[in-house]
Design an enzyme around this catalytic site. Structure first.
Site, mmCIF file in Angstrom:
data_model
loop_
_atom_site.group_PDB
_atom_site.id
_atom_site.type_symbol
_atom_site.label_atom_id
_atom_site.label_comp_id
_atom_site.label_asym_id
_atom_site.label_seq_id
_atom_site.Cartn_x
_atom_site.Cartn_y
_atom_site.Cartn_z
ATOM 1 N N MET A 127 0.842 -1.197 0.000
ATOM 2 C CA MET A 127 0.000 0.000 0.000
ATOM 3 C C MET A 127 0.885 1.258 0.000
ATOM 4 S SD MET A 127 -3.427 -0.955 2.022
ATOM 5 C CE MET A 127 -2.819 -0.857 3.686
ATOM 6 N N GLY B 67 11.015 -2.693 5.390
ATOM 7 C CA GLY B 67 10.268 -3.956 5.378
ATOM 8 C C GLY B 67 9.866 -4.308 3.948
ATOM 9 N N HIS B 68 9.319 -3.320 3.229
ATOM 10 C CA HIS B 68 8.964 -3.540 1.824
ATOM 11 C C HIS B 68 10.229 -3.854 1.012
ATOM 12 C CE1 HIS B 68 5.623 -0.584 3.007
ATOM 13 N NE2 HIS B 68 4.981 -1.694 2.735
ATOM 14 N N GLN C 32 -10.427 -2.865 2.050
ATOM 15 C CA GLN C 32 -9.919 -3.567 3.230
ATOM 16 C C GLN C 32 -9.899 -2.687 4.473
ATOM 17 O OE1 GLN C 32 -6.023 -4.327 1.282
ATOM 18 N NE2 GLN C 32 -5.141 -3.935 3.288
ATOM 19 N N GLN D 157 -2.693 -12.544 7.737
ATOM 20 C CA GLN D 157 -2.931 -12.272 6.315
ATOM 21 C C GLN D 157 -2.201 -13.299 5.442
ATOM 22 O OE1 GLN D 157 -2.869 -8.223 4.321
ATOM 23 N NE2 GLN D 157 -0.725 -8.761 4.079
ATOM 24 N N SER E 80 4.188 1.501 7.748
ATOM 25 C CA SER E 80 3.882 2.832 7.216
ATOM 26 C C SER E 80 3.149 3.657 8.269
ATOM 27 C CB SER E 80 3.010 2.698 5.966
ATOM 28 O OG SER E 80 3.594 1.780 5.071
HETATM 29 P P1 AMP Z 1 1.570 -2.883 3.486
HETATM 30 O O1 AMP Z 1 2.122 -1.870 2.527
HETATM 31 O O2 AMP Z 1 1.628 -2.458 4.910
HETATM 32 O O3 AMP Z 1 0.207 -3.395 3.060
HETATM 33 O O4 AMP Z 1 2.534 -4.148 3.405
HETATM 34 C C1 AMP Z 1 2.866 -4.745 2.172
HETATM 35 C C2 AMP Z 1 3.641 -6.003 2.448
HETATM 36 O O5 AMP Z 1 4.819 -5.670 3.183
HETATM 37 C C3 AMP Z 1 2.871 -7.037 3.301
HETATM 38 O O6 AMP Z 1 3.154 -8.349 2.830
HETATM 39 C C4 AMP Z 1 3.449 -6.811 4.672
HETATM 40 O O7 AMP Z 1 3.373 -7.953 5.498
HETATM 41 C C5 AMP Z 1 4.886 -6.480 4.344
HETATM 42 N N1 AMP Z 1 5.501 -5.733 5.449
HETATM 43 C C6 AMP Z 1 5.016 -4.626 6.039
HETATM 44 N N2 AMP Z 1 5.826 -4.261 7.064
HETATM 45 C C7 AMP Z 1 6.829 -5.169 7.102
HETATM 46 C C8 AMP Z 1 7.983 -5.352 7.935
HETATM 47 N N3 AMP Z 1 8.257 -4.528 8.934
HETATM 48 N N4 AMP Z 1 8.786 -6.408 7.688
HETATM 49 C C9 AMP Z 1 8.516 -7.260 6.667
HETATM 50 N N5 AMP Z 1 7.459 -7.139 5.849
HETATM 51 C C10 AMP Z 1 6.625 -6.114 6.062
#
Ligand code: AMP
Length: 253
Positions: free
Chosen positions: A29, A35-36, A60, A152, A185
């Site tokens: 998103m 993390g991304h 969502q 998820q 985020s």
């Molecule tokens: P989001 O943009 O928050 O929807 O996350 C997109 C993807 O990045 C999802 O698969 C999350 O689980 C993963 N994600 C978000 N934060 C982290 C993190 N700190 N470490 C690893 N993966 C992450």
């Protein structure tokens, strides 16, 4: 790196590319962080072509205020994605993904009855529906998802299996800051004081002996706790710091 906003354009580009490449897909998103980036690196190590999607999926979000305030920084995301060597960034708008509204949804009835599914009604309907659409557009060989959103990850794995999708879901470890907070985020909306409370949340999930102990401690610090639960060897939690909701989970030794 190519930035594409139309479904038809991306499908056309990937159709010929798919013949010679393994496609790794990282759905996000946006408001990209390390993390991304770790998911993107993992995708690059196994695929010759990496597609990143950035789409703040309205279906969502169970609270419109949460959707409205979700952090966005698309220009910076493009710079980050380019520096990481992403091949395609897909940035559809809502009408592109939901041309007829949200008239067909994917609804899971078992794994989504607890934790996030219980506290965020319809959240997983939105997640599964948008991911099935994105999977059908991109047709990746592998999709990379973070353990940060562990429930998820499991629900998506179930959908992939139940719908016979030829996709492997690759689970990537949670990236944390030095002081243990899982990168998110949403952390950008925390005040310094709230960030200290987020540190307490992460450390108590890992260190406390019982779920009850964590409830008590975080409650005393003024956090609103949605749940602290253990399933198997993993402990999961969700808390509110004023208007910001954080989730996390840790593997217990
Ligand atoms: P989001 O943009 O928050 O929807 O996350 C997109 C993807 O990045 C999802 O698969 C999350 O689980 C993963 N994600 C978000 N934060 C982290 C993190 N700190 N470490 C690893 N993966 C992450």
């Amino acid at each position: 790196m190519e930035i594409i906003s139309k479904v038809a354009n991306l499908k056309q580009r990937l159709k010929s590319a798919a013949k010679q490449n393994k496609i790794g897909f990282v759905p996000t998103m946006g408001f990209l962080h390390q993390g991304h980036a770790s998911l993107i690196h993992e995708a690059q190590s196994n695929n010759s072509l990496v597609v990143l999607s950035i789409f703040v999926n309205p279906t969502q979000f169970n609270q419109s205020s949460d959707y409205q305030s979700y952090p966005k920084k698309i220009e910076k995301d493009f710079i980050v994605a380019k520096s990481l060597g992403v091949d395609y960034v897909f940035i559809p708008d809502e009408t592109e993904i939901y041309p007829n509204g949200n008239n067909i949804i994917i609804h899971e009835t078992q794994q989504t009855q607890m934790m996030e599914g219980r506290f965020r009604p319809n959240h997983f309907d939105g997640v599964l529906t948008v991911l099935l659409k994105l999977f059908n557009i991109i047709k990746p060989n592998y999709v990379y998802m973070g353990e940060k959103d562990y429930q998820q990850l499991e629900v998506v794995r179930t959908m992939v299996s139940e719908f016979f999708l030829d996709i492997e879901v690759i689970q990537c470890p949670t990236v944390r800051c030095d002081r243990g907070v899982a990168l998110s985020s949403r952390n950008s909306r925390l005040t310094p004081n709230q960030y200290n409370l987020a540190i307490e949340f992460a450390s108590s999930l890992k260190k406390a002996k019982t779920n009850q102990e964590i409830h008590q401690k975080l409650g005393d610090l003024g956090l609103k706790v949605d749940y602290i639960e253990q399933h198997g060897s993993r402990r999961y939690g969700a808390v509110w710091l004023d208007q910001v909701r954080l989730i996390d989970n840790v593997l217990l030794e």
